[in-house]
Motif scaffolding. Structure first.
Motif, PDB file in Angstrom:
ATOM      1  N   ALA A   1       0.969  -1.101  -0.016  1.00  0.00           N
ATOM      2  CA  ALA A   1      -0.181   0.208   0.091  1.00  0.00           C
ATOM      3  C   ALA A   1       0.910   1.163  -0.024  1.00  0.00           C
ATOM      4  O   ALA A   1       1.822   1.199   0.231  1.00  0.00           O
ATOM      5  CB  ALA A   1      -1.033  -0.006   1.229  1.00  0.00           C
ATOM      6  N   LYS A   2       0.316   2.344  -0.282  1.00  0.00           N
ATOM      7  CA  LYS A   2       1.246   3.660  -0.252  1.00  0.00           C
ATOM      8  C   LYS A   2       1.438   4.329   0.961  1.00  0.00           C
ATOM      9  O   LYS A   2       2.501   4.343   1.305  1.00  0.00           O
ATOM     10  CB  LYS A   2       0.560   4.688  -1.528  1.00  0.00           C
ATOM     11  N   ASP A   3       0.383   4.408   1.856  1.00  0.00           N
ATOM     12  CA  ASP A   3       0.476   5.089   3.085  1.00  0.00           C
ATOM     13  C   ASP A   3       0.582   3.793   4.093  1.00  0.00           C
ATOM     14  O   ASP A   3      -0.522   3.635   4.642  1.00  0.00           O
ATOM     15  CB  ASP A   3      -0.837   5.795   3.196  1.00  0.00           C
ATOM     16  N   ILE A   4       1.611   3.018   4.092  1.00  0.00           N
ATOM     17  CA  ILE A   4       1.805   2.070   4.787  1.00  0.00           C
ATOM     18  C   ILE A   4       2.407   2.239   6.211  1.00  0.00           C
ATOM     19  O   ILE A   4       3.353   3.237   6.116  1.00  0.00           O
ATOM     20  CB  ILE A   4       2.347   1.012   4.165  1.00  0.00           C
ATOM     21  N   GLY A   5       1.904   1.659   7.330  1.00  0.00           N
ATOM     22  CA  GLY A   5       2.798   2.043   8.628  1.00  0.00           C
ATOM     23  C   GLY A   5       4.234   1.305   8.546  1.00  0.00           C
ATOM     24  O   GLY A   5       4.556   0.361   7.848  1.00  0.00           O
ATOM     25  N   LEU A   6       5.102   1.977   9.253  1.00  0.00           N
ATOM     26  CA  LEU A   6       6.324   1.838   9.145  1.00  0.00           C
ATOM     27  C   LEU A   6       6.737   0.369   9.616  1.00  0.00           C
ATOM     28  O   LEU A   6       7.667  -0.311   8.755  1.00  0.00           O
ATOM     29  CB  LEU A   6       7.382   2.696   9.838  1.00  0.00           C
ATOM     30  N   ILE A   7       6.498  -0.187  10.854  1.00  0.00           N
ATOM     31  CA  ILE A   7       6.530  -1.368  11.003  1.00  0.00           C
ATOM     32  C   ILE A   7       6.219  -2.606  10.027  1.00  0.00           C
ATOM     33  O   ILE A   7       6.773  -3.423   9.774  1.00  0.00           O
ATOM     34  CB  ILE A   7       5.840  -1.477  12.686  1.00  0.00           C
ATOM     35  N   ASP A   8       4.846  -2.401   9.705  1.00  0.00           N
ATOM     36  CA  ASP A   8       4.195  -3.330   8.580  1.00  0.00           C
ATOM     37  C   ASP A   8       5.233  -3.391   7.503  1.00  0.00           C
ATOM     38  O   ASP A   8       5.672  -4.508   6.904  1.00  0.00           O
ATOM     39  CB  ASP A   8       3.085  -3.095   8.388  1.00  0.00           C
ATOM     40  N   LEU A   9       5.836  -2.153   6.965  1.00  0.00           N
ATOM     41  CA  LEU A   9       6.770  -2.040   6.216  1.00  0.00           C
ATOM     42  C   LEU A   9       7.872  -2.919   6.175  1.00  0.00           C
ATOM     43  O   LEU A   9       8.336  -3.517   5.288  1.00  0.00           O
ATOM     44  CB  LEU A   9       6.715  -0.713   5.435  1.00  0.00           C
ATOM     45  N   LEU A  10       8.533  -2.793   7.187  1.00  0.00           N
ATOM     46  CA  LEU A  10       9.818  -3.071   7.552  1.00  0.00           C
ATOM     47  C   LEU A  10       9.832  -4.814   7.628  1.00  0.00           C
ATOM     48  O   LEU A  10      10.575  -5.663   7.062  1.00  0.00           O
ATOM     49  CB  LEU A  10      10.411  -2.651   9.073  1.00  0.00           C
ATOM     50  N   ILE A  11       8.586  -5.300   8.034  1.00  0.00           N
ATOM     51  CA  ILE A  11       8.434  -6.614   8.142  1.00  0.00           C
ATOM     52  C   ILE A  11       7.938  -7.005   6.640  1.00  0.00           C
ATOM     53  O   ILE A  11       8.917  -8.349   6.097  1.00  0.00           O
ATOM     54  CB  ILE A  11       6.961  -7.146   8.991  1.00  0.00           C
ATOM     55  N   GLU A  12       7.024  -6.560   5.977  1.00  0.00           N
ATOM     56  CA  GLU A  12       6.614  -7.075   4.460  1.00  0.00           C
ATOM     57  C   GLU A  12       8.074  -6.990   3.490  1.00  0.00           C
ATOM     58  O   GLU A  12       8.131  -7.758   2.800  1.00  0.00           O
ATOM     59  CB  GLU A  12       5.412  -6.503   3.923  1.00  0.00           C
ATOM     60  N   ALA A  13       8.901  -6.052   3.644  1.00  0.00           N
ATOM     61  CA  ALA A  13       9.912  -5.868   2.823  1.00  0.00           C
ATOM     62  C   ALA A  13      11.073  -6.647   3.448  1.00  0.00           C
ATOM     63  O   ALA A  13      11.995  -6.778   2.633  1.00  0.00           O
ATOM     64  CB  ALA A  13      10.318  -4.395   2.827  1.00  0.00           C
TER      65      ALA A  13
ATOM     66  N   THR B   1      17.313  -0.962   1.503  1.00  0.00           N
ATOM     67  CA  THR B   1      16.232  -1.497   0.694  1.00  0.00           C
ATOM     68  C   THR B   1      15.617  -0.487  -0.139  1.00  0.00           C
ATOM     69  O   THR B   1      15.217   0.594   0.417  1.00  0.00           O
ATOM     70  CB  THR B   1      15.094  -2.390   1.530  1.00  0.00           C
ATOM     71  N   MET B   2      15.213  -0.618  -1.314  1.00  0.00           N
ATOM     72  CA  MET B   2      14.437   0.234  -2.112  1.00  0.00           C
ATOM     73  C   MET B   2      12.931  -0.216  -2.048  1.00  0.00           C
ATOM     74  O   MET B   2      12.645  -1.357  -2.745  1.00  0.00           O
ATOM     75  CB  MET B   2      14.933   0.244  -3.385  1.00  0.00           C
ATOM     76  N   VAL B   3      12.129   0.664  -1.725  1.00  0.00           N
ATOM     77  CA  VAL B   3      10.857   0.303  -1.640  1.00  0.00           C
ATOM     78  C   VAL B   3      10.039   0.900  -2.657  1.00  0.00           C
ATOM     79  O   VAL B   3      10.300   2.095  -3.069  1.00  0.00           O
ATOM     80  CB  VAL B   3      10.267   0.728  -0.303  1.00  0.00           C
ATOM     81  N   LYS B   4       9.287   0.241  -3.518  1.00  0.00           N
ATOM     82  CA  LYS B   4       8.634   0.858  -4.796  1.00  0.00           C
ATOM     83  C   LYS B   4       7.130   0.945  -4.627  1.00  0.00           C
ATOM     84  O   LYS B   4       6.531  -0.047  -3.731  1.00  0.00           O
ATOM     85  CB  LYS B   4       8.830   0.056  -6.033  1.00  0.00           C
TER      86      LYS B   4
END
Ligand SMILES: N[C@@H](Cc1ccc(O)cc1)C(=O)O
Length: 419
Positions: free
Chosen positions: A350-362, A415-418
């Motif tokens: 998702a675009k506006d994603i929570g930082l913790i969620d992003l760290l895990i999914e990435a 990590t590059m998040v797109k």
């Protein structure tokens, strides 16, 4: 001693010469034409091609006339020299396209506007492309004995594994180029990589047989070797190309910066136009303080500026410094893309994603607990800016060019998040 030959010797650029004393006498006497050929085997030249190109340039700087020959015709056949297996043919359209891009690249290195000794570009398709098979066999092929051809390394090493008639005749095509340039342009010297010795001497043989009182020369340049025994000019990402779309100026700069301490002086001699005094001084510097890597930097600067220009060099230096310090805030989106080309990428859910969620999914942090720890410990950076808010949600301003975000964990893990 001739100054140019002395320079080439100092730089270790001479592998073999057909008649050194004769060549020296000629170079002392007159400004000569010389050539080197480049087959379009890809859409770009790579750094392996730089030695012959720069050697042509050294001749030009010493007052001689270089001819850079694009192998529009020979590229359709394929040189067996130094190749273990038969090449697959490329279509005429492709070879034509590649010839054009290579011609443009060659033009960047030599001076075509010089008043007395301008460089020239030639394409052997102009003569070989038009030649009929009967002309070829009667006027050219008749001068070569099969024994002579079989004795060439390029053929000898392939007899067992196989070589087509087409590749077998390649040396005759290149020989004809030399003859043609000798007759029409008074081109008296051909230079090339060490694997070209057989083709160059075959050309000399053809000239000797068909021209009276002929005097022409061949000179080969050594293969660039590396102290660690691996192949020069290759990185994990493949070849180092001269086309900035294929190898960015930043990657190009990094290639030279990362040279082995044991190779760096040799590269300065081969690939730069620095004076002997300067190179000797730099050699001392590598011996005295290799850890400073000042000489590596100098090498990378010289070669990157020569190939990509001053501006691209400055950019490469800025990207390198920013990546080293981790402070990427001052870089543009384009610069970040160059610098982070090889880091792992992740497509955000998702675009506006929570930082913790992003760290895990990435996959930046291995678990939720670790992710929370990383953030509160201050180990997580968004585009170079530390973020310690456990509830932080990424937003528009975190997306560089509305395309990507650079997440860093600790000192170096990017990590590059797109989106
Ligand atoms: N055979 C050379 C290229 C070349 C082509 C034509 C020539 O006349 C000279 C050189 C190579 O593969 O590198």
């Amino acid at each position: 001693m001739n100054e140019l030959l002395q320079d080439l010797k100092f730089r270790g650029l001479i592998n073999q010469v057909t008649d050194e004393a004769g060549l020296e006498e000629l170079l002392n006497k007159e400004s000569i034409k010389l050539y080197s050929g480049f087959d379009p085997t890809a859409d770009s030249l790579h750094i392996g091609h730089m030695l012959p190109i720069l050697t042509l340039k050294r001749f030009q700087l010493a007052g001689h006339h270089p001819i850079a020959l694009v192998g529009g015709a020979t590229g359709l056949i394929g040189d067996p020299s130094g190749k273990k297996a038969e090449r697959t043919l490329n279509t005429e359209d492709i070879v034509q396209q590649w010839s054009d891009s290579i011609k443009n690249q060659l033009s960047r290195f030599l001076d075509f506007e010089a008043e007395v000794n301008p460089a020239e570009i030639a394409n052997n398709f102009e003569w070989l492309g038009k030649m009929t098979i009967t002309e070829f066999l009667r006027d050219v092929g008749k001068n070569f004995s099969i024994n002579y051809m079989l004795a060439k390394d390029s053929v000898k090493t392939r007899i067992e594994s196989g070589i087509s008639f087409s590749e077998f005749t390649y040396m005759i095509l290149q020989s004809y180029d030399f003859l043609k340039l000798y007759k029409n342009e008074h081109c008296k010297l051909q230079i090339g990589g060490s694997d070209q010795w057989g083709n160059i001497t075959a050309g000399l043989e053809l000239i000797r047989r068909t021209e009276t009182d002929a005097k022409a020369f061949g000179l080969t340049i050594p293969l660039v070797t590396k102290a660690d025994g691996t192949k020069f000019g290759k990185t994990e990402g493949g070849a180092v190309w001269l086309d900035r779309e294929k190898t960015s100026p930043y990657e190009f700069y990094q290639f030279w910066i990362n040279a082995d301490d044991r190779d760096v002086v040799k590269y300065l001699k081969y690939f730069t136009f620095l004076s002997h005094e300067e190179i000797n001084a730099l050699e001392k510097e590598v011996q005295d303080a290799p850890e400073k890597r000042a000489v590596h930097k100098r090498l990378a600067e010289e070669v990157t500026a020569m190939v990509h220009g001053r501006e691209a060099l400055d950019q490469a230096i800025r990207i390198s410094a920013a990546l080293f310090s981790g402070d990427i805030k001052a870089l543009t989106g384009e610069e970040i893309k160059q610098g982070f080309k090889d880091v792992p990428t992740h497509e955000a859910s998702a675009k506006d994603i929570g930082l913790i969620d992003l760290l895990i999914e990435a996959g930046v942090s291995p678990s939720k607990r670790q992710a929370r720890e990383d953030v509160s410990n201050g180990a997580i950076y968004i585009n170079g800016e530390r973020q310690q808010d456990l509830n932080y949600v990424l937003q528009g301003e975190d997306r560089i060019d509305d395309e990507f975000t650079i997440i860093r964990r600790g000192k170096k893990k990017y990590t590059m998040v797109k989106y």
